[in-house]
Design a protein around this motif. Structure first.
Motif, short mmCIF file in Angstrom:
data_model
loop_
_atom_site.label_atom_id
_atom_site.label_comp_id
_atom_site.label_asym_id
_atom_site.label_seq_id
_atom_site.Cartn_x
_atom_site.Cartn_y
_atom_site.Cartn_z
N GLN A 101 9.54 1.47 8.74
CA GLN A 101 9.09 1.04 7.42
C GLN A 101 7.58 0.85 7.40
N ALA A 102 7.04 0.22 8.43
CA ALA A 102 5.59 0.02 8.51
C ALA A 102 4.86 1.37 8.56
N GLU A 103 5.44 2.32 9.27
CA GLU A 103 4.83 3.66 9.34
C GLU A 103 4.88 4.34 7.97
N HIS A 104 5.94 4.09 7.21
CA HIS A 104 6.02 4.62 5.84
C HIS A 104 4.93 3.99 4.98
N ALA A 105 4.71 2.67 5.15
CA ALA A 105 3.67 1.98 4.38
C ALA A 105 2.29 2.55 4.70
N LEU A 106 2.05 2.87 5.97
CA LEU A 106 0.79 3.49 6.36
C LEU A 106 0.62 4.85 5.69
N LYS A 107 1.66 5.66 5.72
CA LYS A 107 1.58 6.99 5.11
C LYS A 107 1.33 6.90 3.61
N ARG A 108 1.99 5.96 2.96
CA ARG A 108 1.77 5.81 1.51
C ARG A 108 0.33 5.44 1.21
N PHE A 109 -0.23 4.52 2.02
CA PHE A 109 -1.63 4.15 1.81
C PHE A 109 -2.55 5.35 2.01
N ILE A 110 -2.36 6.08 3.10
CA ILE A 110 -3.21 7.23 3.40
C ILE A 110 -3.14 8.27 2.28
N ASP A 111 -1.94 8.53 1.79
CA ASP A 111 -1.74 9.59 0.80
C ASP A 111 -2.19 9.19 -0.61
N HIS A 112 -1.99 7.91 -0.97
CA HIS A 112 -2.15 7.54 -2.38
C HIS A 112 -3.29 6.55 -2.66
N ALA A 113 -3.69 5.74 -1.68
CA ALA A 113 -4.68 4.71 -1.96
C ALA A 113 -6.01 4.94 -1.25
N LEU A 114 -5.98 5.47 -0.05
CA LEU A 114 -7.21 5.65 0.72
C LEU A 114 -8.29 6.43 -0.02
N PRO A 115 -7.95 7.50 -0.77
CA PRO A 115 -9.02 8.25 -1.46
C PRO A 115 -9.89 7.40 -2.37
N LEU A 164 -4.70 -3.38 -5.76
CA LEU A 164 -5.65 -2.32 -6.00
C LEU A 164 -5.41 -1.13 -5.07
N PHE A 165 -6.44 -0.77 -4.27
CA PHE A 165 -6.29 0.36 -3.35
C PHE A 165 -6.32 -0.10 -1.88
N HIS A 166 -6.02 -1.37 -1.66
CA HIS A 166 -6.05 -1.90 -0.30
C HIS A 166 -4.78 -1.50 0.45
N SER A 167 -4.87 -1.51 1.77
CA SER A 167 -3.79 -0.95 2.58
C SER A 167 -2.61 -1.90 2.73
N ILE A 168 -2.82 -3.20 2.74
CA ILE A 168 -1.78 -4.22 2.97
C ILE A 168 -1.10 -3.96 4.31
N LEU A 169 -1.86 -3.52 5.30
CA LEU A 169 -1.30 -3.19 6.61
C LEU A 169 -1.63 -4.22 7.69
N ALA A 170 -2.52 -5.17 7.39
CA ALA A 170 -2.98 -6.11 8.42
C ALA A 170 -1.82 -6.89 9.03
N ALA A 171 -0.88 -7.34 8.21
CA ALA A 171 0.25 -8.11 8.73
C ALA A 171 1.06 -7.27 9.72
N TYR A 172 1.22 -5.98 9.43
CA TYR A 172 1.99 -5.10 10.30
C TYR A 172 1.25 -4.83 11.61
N ILE A 173 -0.06 -4.65 11.53
CA ILE A 173 -0.86 -4.44 12.73
C ILE A 173 -0.85 -5.70 13.59
#
Length: 524
Positions: free
Chosen positions: A248-262, A278-287
């Protein structure tokens, strides 16, 4: 004559080793697991009340960590690992990690304990006594999930007059090779594109939102537990949509890269009432708990840049947050502890206002940041630094209370990362170890970077009137209070010159307004 029988010596029983895994160490490649013997070794994982309550963590954080722990235990067991898992309400649970380690050692007749070093000083200090107290060998292993070892950071920091993230970050770029050319130069010719990452949001823009996951039976059980056992803690446990499993965390990373990172780079400093993420990754908790590997996360960002799917300013800013700030604050934390936490260079001691816990304030920016924190256990870095942190700095709020608040309210909060960011960067309580100047700002900054001021009960254009934005008077009062201390700081020269040129009557009115505000902060 009977044949002589020779008896082989009895073989020694296999040695059992307990390998203790903490709640933020949910990584299969963890140093304490790298050489595990699946036939004899036992992995101990324990939910204990002491770790849930040393500060009153947000309900969502507790639910996230406990659910992720239970799912990681399942992951290990599926890989053939013998896991001894202690739930919070299991009979006999001592409520402490030391107590559960002692029980497990006796239960499995083990004579050795292996643990990856914890991220927080208080826990490391406690564990240092375990070998003597428990009468067994405790082997500590370094946490190698970070880019830099603590020894590397200490070598870099040695004999430096100032510790500055920018220069450490460049070393991490060279070490990892992220966004570096073949001839050893930074991609695009610059190390840092922060100046390109401060755009205001347009009136019409779509926000992709982070990945959201429906709680399974394990998570629902944990949520019920949290709501029953931690009802007096800050925040809302439900609705709950965090990733609690690795895929699930890997899916969250992919979604950020594909849709928010740009768009992340352009708008990473922006704030709005329209969306909390906004366009933030929300990945810090997972890392931070080990569901995602920081190096792999950065590699995914770099790959998006190389494929032409995200601009350089976005990818550089994203990677800098991980191999720059995240690594730097960890290094500062362990380099400066244990007395780092007690420093209070500005002598801030005013009690934390109640609205930090309720969000009940007429200041729209504070209400937004605290309200979404209560609901999501999340606010992005500019809200933490330039809204709640800025207010705490200007008002001179008690550093211990503020540090505890930041630890309590965010799902990604662990002392090694939260303390330097709060104590050093937001409150400047360390006198400049982490940052060369205080991140103090008036309401003008918030107006420029957000839409909060449009609907606020206070007028950001006014300075000293009764309906003026509190940040304006508090800002100039803060500068005036600490004028002598900031004198000589070259980064404070312009604002000190403005203070000294200000009309005396105006400054008096501003400081009177500030004094009235400080006398009754709870009424704001």
């Amino acid at each position: 004559m009977a044949a002589e029988v020779t008896c082989a010596p009895e073989a020694d029983p296999p040695v059992t080793t307990i390998r203790l895994i903490l709640g933020d160490q949910l990584s299969p490649g963890l140093s304490s697991l790298c050489d595990i013997d699946k036939d004899t070794d036992v992995v101990l994982m324990a939910e204990v009340m002491a770790e849930c309550t040393y500060v009153k963590h947000h309900k969502k954080k507790i639910a996230f960590v406990l659910s992720a722990m239970r799912h990681f235990a399942d992951e290990l067991e599926a890989d053939g690992v013998n896991v001894d898992y202690i739930k919070l309400k299991d009979r006999g649970n001592t409520g402490t990690l030391k107590g559960e380690a002692e029980r497990a050692l006796k239960r499995h007749k083990a004579d050795k304990l292996i643990v990856t070093r914890p991220g927080e000083y208080r826990l490391q200090e406690d564990m240092e006594s375990w070998s003597q107290d428990l009468g067994i060998d405790v082997e500590f292993r370094d946490d190698d999930r970070f880019i830099a070892t603590l020894a590397e950071f200490n070598d870099w920091a040695q004999d430096r007059k100032e510790l500055r993230m920018e220069y450490f970050y460049r070393e991490m770029r060279r070490k990892t090779g992220f966004l570096m050319t073949d001839d050893g130069e930074p991609e695009g010719g610059k190390w840092n594109y922060d100046k390109d990452n401060r755009k205001s949001l347009p009136d019409k823009i779509d926000f992709p939102g982070p990945s959201q996951f429906t709680p399974d039976d394990i998570t629902e059980e944990v949520l019920d537990l949290v709501e029953a056992e931690f009802a007096d803690h800050f925040g809302d446990a439900r609705p709950f949509s965090f990733a609690v499993k690795r895929h699930q965390a890997e899916h969250a990373l992919k979604r950020f890269i594909d849709h928010a990172l740009p768009c992340f780079g352009d708008y990473q400093d922006a704030m709005t009432n329209r969306d909390p993420h906004l366009f933030h990754s929300i990945l810090a908790a997972y890392i931070n708990v080990g569901l995602l590997d920081p190096h792999a996360v950065c590699a995914a960002g770099e790959k998006a840049y190389e494929a032409g799917n995200a601009p350089l300013n976005a990818v550089e800013g994203f990677i800098r947050q991980i191999i720059g700030w995240r690594e730097f604050v960890r290094g500062v934390y362990w380099h400066e502890m244990p007395d780092y936490k007690t420093r209070n260079i500005l002598r801030a001691d005013r009690p934390l206002p109640d609205f930090f816990w309720t969000g009940d304030t007429r200041m729209a920016c504070m209400a937004q940041a605290i309200g979404q924190t209560k609901q999501h256990a999340y606010a992005h870095h500019i809200q933490r630094l330039m809204v709640t942190g800025n207010f705490a700095l200007l008002a001179g709020l008690d550093t211990d209370e503020v540090n505890d608040w930041y630890m309590c309210v965010y799902a990604d909060a662990y002392e090694w990362v939260e303390l330097p960011n709060t104590h050093g960067m937001a409150l400047w309580a360390d006198g400049g170890i982490l940052g060369s100047k205080p991140y103090a700002a008036s309401g003008k900054y918030i107006e420029r970077m957000s839409d909060h001021c449009k609907g606020c009960a206070y007028n950001v254009k006014e300075q000293a009137t009764e309906d003026a934005c509190p940040f304006n008077a508090l800002y100039w009062d803060f500068i005036a209070r600490h004028e002598q201390r900031f004198d000589g700081n070259h980064r404070m020269g312009l604002v000190l010159n403005s203070l000294r040129k200000m009309d005396g009557g105006k400054l008096t009115a501003l400081r009177k307004r500030a004094g009235n505000l400080l006398e009754d902060l709870d009424s704001l």
